[in-house]
Design an enzyme around this catalytic site. Structure first.
Site, short mmCIF file in Angstrom:
data_model
loop_
_atom_site.label_atom_id
_atom_site.label_comp_id
_atom_site.label_asym_id
_atom_site.label_seq_id
_atom_site.Cartn_x
_atom_site.Cartn_y
_atom_site.Cartn_z
N ARG A 3 -34.52 -15.33 -4.95
CA ARG A 3 -33.16 -14.87 -5.34
C ARG A 3 -32.52 -13.94 -4.31
O ARG A 3 -31.61 -13.16 -4.61
CB ARG A 3 -33.18 -14.18 -6.70
N LYS A 31 -20.93 -16.18 5.26
CA LYS A 31 -20.86 -17.59 4.84
C LYS A 31 -22.14 -18.28 5.30
O LYS A 31 -22.40 -18.36 6.51
CB LYS A 31 -19.65 -18.29 5.45
N GLU A 47 -12.98 -20.77 18.62
CA GLU A 47 -12.81 -19.77 17.54
C GLU A 47 -12.10 -18.52 18.07
O GLU A 47 -11.31 -17.88 17.37
CB GLU A 47 -14.16 -19.39 16.92
N LYS A 70 -12.34 -10.04 12.44
CA LYS A 70 -13.01 -10.68 11.30
C LYS A 70 -13.35 -9.64 10.23
O LYS A 70 -13.15 -9.88 9.03
CB LYS A 70 -14.28 -11.42 11.76
N GLU A 77 -13.12 -15.31 0.03
CA GLU A 77 -12.07 -16.27 0.37
C GLU A 77 -11.21 -16.67 -0.83
O GLU A 77 -10.97 -17.84 -1.09
CB GLU A 77 -12.71 -17.52 1.01
N ARG A 135 -8.78 -14.35 3.39
CA ARG A 135 -9.83 -14.91 4.28
C ARG A 135 -9.53 -16.35 4.69
O ARG A 135 -10.03 -16.82 5.70
CB ARG A 135 -11.21 -14.80 3.62
N ASN A 157 -9.53 -19.91 8.46
CA ASN A 157 -9.68 -21.37 8.54
C ASN A 157 -8.56 -22.01 9.35
O ASN A 157 -8.40 -23.24 9.31
CB ASN A 157 -9.72 -21.98 7.14
N HIS A 178 -8.93 -25.39 10.91
CA HIS A 178 -10.14 -26.00 10.35
C HIS A 178 -9.87 -27.17 9.41
O HIS A 178 -10.75 -28.02 9.24
CB HIS A 178 -10.98 -24.95 9.62
N HIS A 227 -12.20 -29.91 10.56
CA HIS A 227 -13.34 -30.38 9.76
C HIS A 227 -13.23 -31.89 9.50
O HIS A 227 -14.23 -32.59 9.47
CB HIS A 227 -13.40 -29.64 8.41
N HIS A 277 -17.96 -28.23 16.84
CA HIS A 277 -17.10 -27.57 15.86
C HIS A 277 -15.87 -26.93 16.55
O HIS A 277 -14.74 -27.13 16.14
CB HIS A 277 -17.92 -26.51 15.12
P1 NAD Z 1 -25.13 -24.49 17.48
O1 NAD Z 1 -25.76 -23.52 16.59
O2 NAD Z 1 -25.41 -25.93 17.24
O3 NAD Z 1 -25.53 -24.13 18.98
C1 NAD Z 1 -25.09 -24.97 20.01
C2 NAD Z 1 -26.22 -25.28 21.00
O4 NAD Z 1 -26.45 -24.14 21.82
C3 NAD Z 1 -27.57 -25.58 20.34
O5 NAD Z 1 -28.16 -26.63 21.03
C4 NAD Z 1 -28.35 -24.30 20.55
O6 NAD Z 1 -29.74 -24.46 20.56
C5 NAD Z 1 -27.85 -23.86 21.89
N1 NAD Z 1 -27.99 -22.46 22.19
C6 NAD Z 1 -27.86 -21.43 21.34
N2 NAD Z 1 -27.95 -20.28 22.01
C7 NAD Z 1 -28.17 -20.58 23.31
C8 NAD Z 1 -28.32 -19.81 24.48
N3 NAD Z 1 -28.24 -18.48 24.48
N4 NAD Z 1 -28.53 -20.46 25.64
C9 NAD Z 1 -28.58 -21.82 25.69
N5 NAD Z 1 -28.42 -22.61 24.62
C10 NAD Z 1 -28.20 -21.99 23.43
O7 NAD Z 1 -23.55 -24.37 17.51
P2 NAD Z 1 -22.56 -23.14 17.33
O8 NAD Z 1 -21.34 -23.55 18.03
O9 NAD Z 1 -23.18 -21.85 17.66
O10 NAD Z 1 -22.28 -23.13 15.75
C11 NAD Z 1 -21.68 -24.20 15.09
C12 NAD Z 1 -22.03 -24.08 13.63
O11 NAD Z 1 -21.55 -22.86 13.11
C13 NAD Z 1 -21.44 -25.18 12.76
O12 NAD Z 1 -22.43 -25.64 11.87
C14 NAD Z 1 -20.34 -24.46 11.99
O13 NAD Z 1 -20.09 -25.04 10.74
C15 NAD Z 1 -20.92 -23.10 11.85
N6 NAD Z 1 -19.95 -22.02 11.63
C16 NAD Z 1 -20.21 -21.14 10.64
C17 NAD Z 1 -19.34 -20.10 10.41
C18 NAD Z 1 -19.65 -19.07 9.35
O14 NAD Z 1 -18.81 -18.23 9.09
N7 NAD Z 1 -20.81 -19.11 8.76
C19 NAD Z 1 -18.19 -19.94 11.20
C20 NAD Z 1 -17.96 -20.88 12.21
C21 NAD Z 1 -18.85 -21.93 12.42
N1 GLY Z 2 -15.32 -18.84 9.83
C1 GLY Z 2 -14.49 -18.66 8.69
C2 GLY Z 2 -14.93 -17.58 7.81
O1 GLY Z 2 -15.92 -16.90 8.06
O2 GLY Z 2 -14.33 -17.37 6.78
#
Ligand code: NAD
Ligand code: GLY
Length: 349
Positions: free
Chosen positions: A113, A135, A177, A224, A234, A238, A242, A245, A249, A262
């Site tokens: 939990r 998130k 972003e 943020k 949200e 918030r 997006n 997005h 998306h 992304h």
């Molecule tokens: P990712 O996590 O897939 O990372 C991209 C690539 O970079 C991967 O292959 C990873 O292994 C590599 N990598 C990471 N750090 C590295 C480093 N220091 N050196 C070399 N390679 C490295 O992609 P991302 O762009 O970081 O994240 C995208 C994801 O985030 C999506 O799933 C998206 O939905 C999510 N997201 C979440 C939020 C949230 O608020 N939670 C906001 C925006 C996006």
């Molecule tokens: N990346 C959008 C949010 O965190 O709300």
């Protein structure tokens, strides 16, 4: 070191975000200062580059790619936590990009939990966005991030030195972003003039200039924080995060989360939102040119136009859609946005 704080008043909960100038070799000592037993979730690529330097125990290695953010891996992470006898007071530590942060965070939100959860973002996208705000989610066959929670981390440690090994494509996905923040800044009720900052420093940013990146991360995270402190779950404000997005998306989904990153889709979504705003007389052409000029400076990957007849039904299934309307965040003024509902002919309703 720069320290920022997120303060979620309704929950009487706050957490620090440390932006460190230290080398990543110091990370373990800095982070484990406040942690008892732990499990680290790390992406495969990050493990290959940094596994030895970081020297963490109990590492779960997650394969790379958006499609790894799934239920199977979520279950595997939970099993790994049980095998390592994690208790409520222990921690899951996410070391990686948004994929690792989202799935590890969802595991932390649900293991017994909810246990402590620490974010160590290693991509630009994770540094400026996903590591902060709580998130957490996994994807399923119906779409992206459809199963998840709002679960804030206990701390975020940002070591910009990680960014030096990012591929240019992964770096630019984070810039997607960043650009988003520049166009919503005034609606966040903050004024760093990020648009100016980006126009002034884009060459240094693209050259991974440490001091400029540190400042860029500080500005984006501050923006943020100002939003999530007012609307953690949200319910209103918030949703401006997006921006870009709704369309983005849909493109990700239409291309099975494989063809484009992304951030690339977010940039395509920002361009789409600007054109939609122009067509609905919400902005003038000069502002559209300002957007186009910035996008050009960062030389983002161009995503071909998709047939709207295919995109609209997907946008209608978005989490942000309401009944049969599509919810868009659109530019209305310099660095300011508003929310609009559209029907399936894309006219404001
Ligand atoms: P990712 O996590 O897939 O990372 C991209 C690539 O970079 C991967 O292959 C990873 O292994 C590599 N990598 C990471 N750090 C590295 C480093 N220091 N050196 C070399 N390679 C490295 O992609 P991302 O762009 O970081 O994240 C995208 C994801 O985030 C999506 O799933 C998206 O939905 C999510 N997201 C979440 C939020 C949230 O608020 N939670 C906001 C925006 C996006
Ligand atoms: N990346 C959008 C949010 O965190 O709300």
């Amino acid at each position: 070191m720069t320290e920022l704080t997120v303060n979620i008043k309704e929950k009487n909960f706050s957490y620090p975000i440390f932006i460190e100038k230290k080398p990543v070799s110091d990370l373990k000592e800095v982070v484990l200062n406040s942690v008892k037993n732990y499990v680290v979730v790390m992406s495969e690529k990050v493990y290959k580059i940094y596994g030895k330097i970081l020297n963490f125990d109990n590492v779960f290695i997650l394969k790379d790619g958006e499609n790894q953010k799934n239920f199977k891996n979520y279950n595997r992470i939970l099993d790994f936590c049980f095998k390592n006898k994690l208790k409520r007071e222990d921690s899951i530590i996410a070391v990686g990009g948004g994929v690792v942060g989202d799935i590890a965070g969802f595991a932390a939100a649900t293991y017994m939990r909810g246990i402590n959860y620490i974010q160590i973002p290693t991509t630009l996208l994770a540094c400026v966005d996903s590591s902060v705000g709580g998130k957490v989610a996994v994807n399923n066959s119906f779409g992206k991030n459809l199963i998840g929670a709002f679960y804030q981390p206990n701390a975020v440690f940002i070591f910009p030195e990680f960014l030096k090994t990012l591929s240019l494509r992964d770096f630019k996905t984070g810039l997607g972003e960043v650009v988003k923040y520049a166009f919503i800044e005034k609606s966040c009720d903050v004024d760093f003039n990020l648009l100016n900052f980006l126009n002034e420093h884009y060459t240094k940013i693209l050259n991974y200039d440490s001091a400029i990146l540190l400042e860029l991360i500080r500005i984006c995270i501050s923006l943020k924080i100002s939003v999530i402190e007012k609307d953690e779950k949200e319910n209103g404000l918030r949703r401006i995060l997006n921006f870009g997005h709704t369309y983005g998306h849909a493109i990700e989904k239409l291309t099975n989360y494989k063809k484009y990153t992304h951030g690339e889709c977010v940039v395509a979504g920002i361009v789409f939102a600007f054109n939609l705003a122009l067509n609905n007389n919400l902005i003038d052409k000069n502002y559209l040119f300002i957007m186009q000029d910035l996008i050009k400076k960062f030389d983002f990957k161009q995503i071909p136009q998709f047939d709207l007849k295919k995109v609209i039904p997907v946008m209608k299934t978005d989490k942000k859609a309401t009944s049969d309307k599509i919810r868009f965040i659109l530019p209305v003024n310099y660095a300011a946005v508003n929310e609009f509902l559209f029907d399936d002919l894309l006219t404001i309703s």
